[in-house]
Design a protein around this motif. Structure first.
Motif, PDB file in Angstrom:
ATOM      1  N   ILE A   3      -7.885 -11.456  -6.229  1.00 20.19           N
ATOM      2  CA  ILE A   3      -6.671 -10.628  -6.226  1.00 20.19           C
ATOM      3  C   ILE A   3      -6.485  -9.904  -4.893  1.00 20.19           C
ATOM      4  CG2 ILE A   3      -6.650 -10.352  -8.729  1.00 20.19           C
ATOM      5  CD1 ILE A   3      -7.721  -7.493  -8.249  1.00 20.19           C
ATOM      6  N   THR A   4      -7.247 -10.302  -3.888  1.00 17.37           N
ATOM      7  CA  THR A   4      -7.188  -9.647  -2.584  1.00 17.37           C
ATOM      8  C   THR A   4      -5.784  -9.670  -1.988  1.00 17.37           C
ATOM      9  OG1 THR A   4      -9.483 -10.281  -2.195  1.00 17.37           O
ATOM     10  CG2 THR A   4      -8.202  -9.616  -0.282  1.00 17.37           C
ATOM     11  N   LEU A   5      -5.155 -10.849  -1.933  1.00 15.08           N
ATOM     12  CA  LEU A   5      -3.814 -10.951  -1.355  1.00 15.08           C
ATOM     13  C   LEU A   5      -2.807 -10.151  -2.173  1.00 15.08           C
ATOM     14  CD1 LEU A   5      -3.506 -14.704  -0.321  1.00 15.08           C
ATOM     15  CD2 LEU A   5      -4.027 -12.746   1.119  1.00 15.08           C
ATOM     16  N   ALA A   6      -2.937 -10.192  -3.500  1.00 11.54           N
ATOM     17  CA  ALA A   6      -2.013  -9.450  -4.356  1.00 11.54           C
ATOM     18  C   ALA A   6      -2.153  -7.944  -4.132  1.00 11.54           C
ATOM     19  CB  ALA A   6      -2.247  -9.799  -5.818  1.00 11.54           C
ATOM     20  N   LEU A   7      -3.364  -7.460  -3.988  1.00 12.41           N
ATOM     21  CA  LEU A   7      -3.565  -6.027  -3.733  1.00 12.41           C
ATOM     22  C   LEU A   7      -2.999  -5.613  -2.379  1.00 12.41           C
ATOM     23  CD1 LEU A   7      -7.131  -5.324  -5.146  1.00 12.41           C
ATOM     24  CD2 LEU A   7      -4.944  -4.542  -6.048  1.00 12.41           C
ATOM     25  N   MET A   8      -3.239  -6.437  -1.366  1.00 13.52           N
ATOM     26  CA  MET A   8      -2.684  -6.130  -0.042  1.00 13.52           C
ATOM     27  C   MET A   8      -1.159  -6.170  -0.076  1.00 13.52           C
ATOM     28  SD  MET A   8      -5.200  -7.834   2.816  1.00 13.52           S
ATOM     29  CE  MET A   8      -5.246  -9.484   2.143  1.00 13.52           C
ATOM     30  N   GLY A   9      -0.599  -7.179  -0.731  1.00 14.11           N
ATOM     31  CA  GLY A   9       0.858  -7.297  -0.830  1.00 14.11           C
ATOM     32  C   GLY A   9       1.470  -6.155  -1.611  1.00 14.11           C
ATOM     33  N   LEU A  10       0.840  -5.772  -2.718  1.00 12.05           N
ATOM     34  CA  LEU A  10       1.338  -4.656  -3.521  1.00 12.05           C
ATOM     35  C   LEU A  10       1.268  -3.347  -2.741  1.00 12.05           C
ATOM     36  CD1 LEU A  10       2.454  -3.608  -6.190  1.00 12.05           C
ATOM     37  CD2 LEU A  10       0.092  -3.476  -7.033  1.00 12.05           C
ATOM     38  N   ALA A  11       0.190  -3.161  -2.009  1.00 13.12           N
ATOM     39  CA  ALA A  11       0.062  -1.958  -1.184  1.00 13.12           C
ATOM     40  C   ALA A  11       1.143  -1.912  -0.106  1.00 13.12           C
ATOM     41  CB  ALA A  11      -1.321  -1.896  -0.545  1.00 13.12           C
ATOM     42  N   LEU A  12       1.409  -3.043   0.522  1.00 10.20           N
ATOM     43  CA  LEU A  12       2.482  -3.096   1.526  1.00 10.20           C
ATOM     44  C   LEU A  12       3.845  -2.828   0.903  1.00 10.20           C
ATOM     45  CD1 LEU A  12       1.411  -6.156   3.693  1.00 10.20           C
ATOM     46  CD2 LEU A  12       1.609  -3.780   4.452  1.00 10.20           C
ATOM     47  N   HIS A  13       4.087  -3.413  -0.274  1.00 11.40           N
ATOM     48  CA  HIS A  13       5.374  -3.202  -0.957  1.00 11.40           C
ATOM     49  C   HIS A  13       5.563  -1.729  -1.291  1.00 11.40           C
ATOM     50  CE1 HIS A  13       8.302  -3.219  -4.266  1.00 11.40           C
ATOM     51  NE2 HIS A  13       8.844  -4.198  -3.571  1.00 11.40           N
ATOM     52  N   MET A  14       4.536  -1.103  -1.831  1.00 13.98           N
ATOM     53  CA  MET A  14       4.635   0.319  -2.180  1.00 13.98           C
ATOM     54  C   MET A  14       4.828   1.172  -0.933  1.00 13.98           C
ATOM     55  SD  MET A  14       1.901   0.663  -5.258  1.00 13.98           S
ATOM     56  CE  MET A  14       2.402   2.307  -5.721  1.00 13.98           C
ATOM     57  N   LEU A  15       4.128   0.841   0.140  1.00 17.48           N
ATOM     58  CA  LEU A  15       4.262   1.601   1.371  1.00 17.48           C
ATOM     59  C   LEU A  15       5.668   1.492   1.942  1.00 17.48           C
ATOM     60  CD1 LEU A  15       2.909   3.223   3.723  1.00 17.48           C
ATOM     61  CD2 LEU A  15       2.496   1.002   4.788  1.00 17.48           C
ATOM     62  N   ILE A  16       6.166   0.275   2.059  1.00 20.86           N
ATOM     63  CA  ILE A  16       7.447   0.043   2.738  1.00 20.86           C
ATOM     64  C   ILE A  16       8.639   0.506   1.915  1.00 20.86           C
ATOM     65  CG2 ILE A  16       8.967  -1.763   3.636  1.00 20.86           C
ATOM     66  CD1 ILE A  16       6.383  -3.295   4.425  1.00 20.86           C
ATOM     67  N   TRP A  17       8.628   0.287   0.596  1.00 24.56           N
ATOM     68  CA  TRP A  17       9.814   0.600  -0.201  1.00 24.56           C
ATOM     69  C   TRP A  17       9.708   1.877  -1.015  1.00 24.56           C
ATOM     70  CZ3 TRP A  17       9.041  -4.451   1.145  1.00 24.56           C
ATOM     71  CH2 TRP A  17      10.128  -5.078   1.717  1.00 24.56           C
ATOM     72  N   GLU A  18       8.500   2.386  -1.267  1.00 24.89           N
ATOM     73  CA  GLU A  18       8.392   3.576  -2.097  1.00 24.89           C
ATOM     74  C   GLU A  18       7.891   4.804  -1.342  1.00 24.89           C
ATOM     75  OE1 GLU A  18       6.431   2.898  -5.818  1.00 24.89           O
ATOM     76  OE2 GLU A  18       7.373   0.937  -6.057  1.00 24.89           O
ATOM     77  N   TRP A  23       8.850   9.803   3.591  1.00 20.88           N
ATOM     78  CA  TRP A  23       7.976  10.504   4.527  1.00 20.88           C
ATOM     79  C   TRP A  23       8.711  11.090   5.718  1.00 20.88           C
ATOM     80  CZ3 TRP A  23       3.081   6.925   5.022  1.00 20.88           C
ATOM     81  CH2 TRP A  23       2.354   7.003   3.840  1.00 20.88           C
ATOM     82  N   GLY A  24       9.966  11.249   5.607  1.00 18.10           N
ATOM     83  CA  GLY A  24      10.733  11.838   6.699  1.00 18.10           C
ATOM     84  C   GLY A  24      11.878  10.931   7.102  1.00 18.10           C
ATOM     85  N   ALA A  25      12.734  11.470   7.916  1.00 15.88           N
ATOM     86  CA  ALA A  25      13.950  10.761   8.298  1.00 15.88           C
ATOM     87  C   ALA A  25      13.690   9.634   9.297  1.00 15.88           C
ATOM     88  CB  ALA A  25      14.953  11.752   8.880  1.00 15.88           C
ATOM     89  N   TRP A  26      12.552   9.613   9.954  1.00 16.40           N
ATOM     90  CA  TRP A  26      12.313   8.636  11.013  1.00 16.40           C
ATOM     91  C   TRP A  26      12.363   7.197  10.502  1.00 16.40           C
ATOM     92  CZ3 TRP A  26       8.330   5.159  10.812  1.00 16.40           C
ATOM     93  CH2 TRP A  26       7.322   5.423   9.895  1.00 16.40           C
ATOM     94  N   PHE A  27      11.812   6.934   9.310  1.00 17.09           N
ATOM     95  CA  PHE A  27      11.799   5.564   8.800  1.00 17.09           C
ATOM     96  C   PHE A  27      13.209   5.112   8.416  1.00 17.09           C
ATOM     97  CE2 PHE A  27      11.247   2.361   5.430  1.00 17.09           C
ATOM     98  CZ  PHE A  27      10.518   1.430   6.140  1.00 17.09           C
ATOM     99  N   ASN A  28      13.948   5.969   7.728  1.00 22.71           N
ATOM    100  CA  ASN A  28      15.321   5.632   7.353  1.00 22.71           C
ATOM    101  C   ASN A  28      16.192   5.462   8.593  1.00 22.71           C
ATOM    102  OD1 ASN A  28      14.729   5.719   4.579  1.00 22.71           O
ATOM    103  ND2 ASN A  28      14.925   7.938   4.597  1.00 22.71           N
ATOM    104  N   TRP A  29      15.957   6.278   9.610  1.00 18.23           N
ATOM    105  CA  TRP A  29      16.677   6.151  10.879  1.00 18.23           C
ATOM    106  C   TRP A  29      16.393   4.781  11.493  1.00 18.23           C
ATOM    107  CZ3 TRP A  29      15.003   5.398  15.894  1.00 18.23           C
ATOM    108  CH2 TRP A  29      15.939   5.615  16.906  1.00 18.23           C
ATOM    109  N   LEU A  30      15.146   4.375  11.440  1.00 17.02           N
ATOM    110  CA  LEU A  30      14.750   3.079  11.985  1.00 17.02           C
ATOM    111  C   LEU A  30      15.411   1.924  11.219  1.00 17.02           C
ATOM    112  CD1 LEU A  30      12.771   1.679  14.028  1.00 17.02           C
ATOM    113  CD2 LEU A  30      11.148   1.610  12.147  1.00 17.02           C
ATOM    114  N   ILE A  31      15.418   2.006   9.913  1.00 11.09           N
ATOM    115  CA  ILE A  31      16.031   0.957   9.079  1.00 11.09           C
ATOM    116  C   ILE A  31      17.527   0.854   9.361  1.00 11.09           C
ATOM    117  CG2 ILE A  31      16.587   0.281   6.698  1.00 11.09           C
ATOM    118  CD1 ILE A  31      13.659  -0.190   7.532  1.00 11.09           C
ATOM    119  N   GLU A  32      18.202   1.979   9.539  1.00 12.53           N
ATOM    120  CA  GLU A  32      19.636   1.977   9.804  1.00 12.53           C
ATOM    121  C   GLU A  32      19.971   1.314  11.140  1.00 12.53           C
ATOM    122  OE1 GLU A  32      20.753   6.064   9.585  1.00 12.53           O
ATOM    123  OE2 GLU A  32      20.422   6.158   7.419  1.00 12.53           O
ATOM    124  N   ARG A  33      19.030   1.295  12.074  1.00  8.49           N
ATOM    125  CA  ARG A  33      19.274   0.730  13.397  1.00  8.49           C
ATOM    126  C   ARG A  33      18.728  -0.691  13.577  1.00  8.49           C
ATOM    127  NH1 ARG A  33      19.866   5.666  13.015  1.00  8.49           N
ATOM    128  NH2 ARG A  33      21.038   6.994  14.413  1.00  8.49           N
TER     129      ARG A  33
END
Length: 132
Positions: A3-18, A23-33
């Motif tokens: 389940i190594t790949l699934a755990l890494m993928g789930l962790a990335l999904h939670m980090l990027i979308w949740e 964690w501040g406006a910087w990430f949303n600012w980056l996505i908008e640009r």
């Protein structure tokens, strides 16, 4: 099965979308640009299965790890076409695990948050009443 790949993928999904959007406006600012095609992918890959498939392919290419170890020997039976088929099938299985993990976390987060809020409310109430 690993389940190594699934755990890494789930962790990335939670980090990027949740997590990062909160964690501040910087990430949303980056996505908008982002360029329009990348901004579209960010919105379209919100689905854990869609993201999980492409993340699994990428993580497999980076690590060489298979979720289903038997697929590593599949190329011997099918020749040259076996490698892409094995990667594709492994990515599908990994994406399914990532989606399952995401759904499980979503299912338990509601009751967990409610329980935490009730506990905090109880402690606040007992402190105000001088019972603690």
């Amino acid at each position: 099965m690993s389940i190594t790949l699934a755990l890494m993928g789930l962790a990335l999904h939670m980090l990027i979308w949740e997590k990062l959007p909160d964690w501040g406006a910087w990430f949303n600012w980056l996505i908008e640009r982002l360029p329009k095609p990348l901004a579209y992918l960010y919105k379209a890959w919100h689905c854990p299965f869609c993201f999980g498939f492409w993340a699994a392919l990428t993580l497999h290419a980076l690590t060489g790890v298979y979720t289903i170890e038997h697929l590593a020997t599949m190329p011997e039976h099918l020749g040259v076409v076996g490698i892409p088929i094995a990667w594709f099938l492994d990515a599908l299985a990994t994406a399914l695990l990532i989606m399952f993990g995401s759904l499980c976390f979503s299912a338990i987060s509601g009751p967990a948050i409610k329980g935490y809020q009730l506990k905090q409310s109880f402690h606040t109430k007992t402190n105000e009443d001088g019972l603690a």
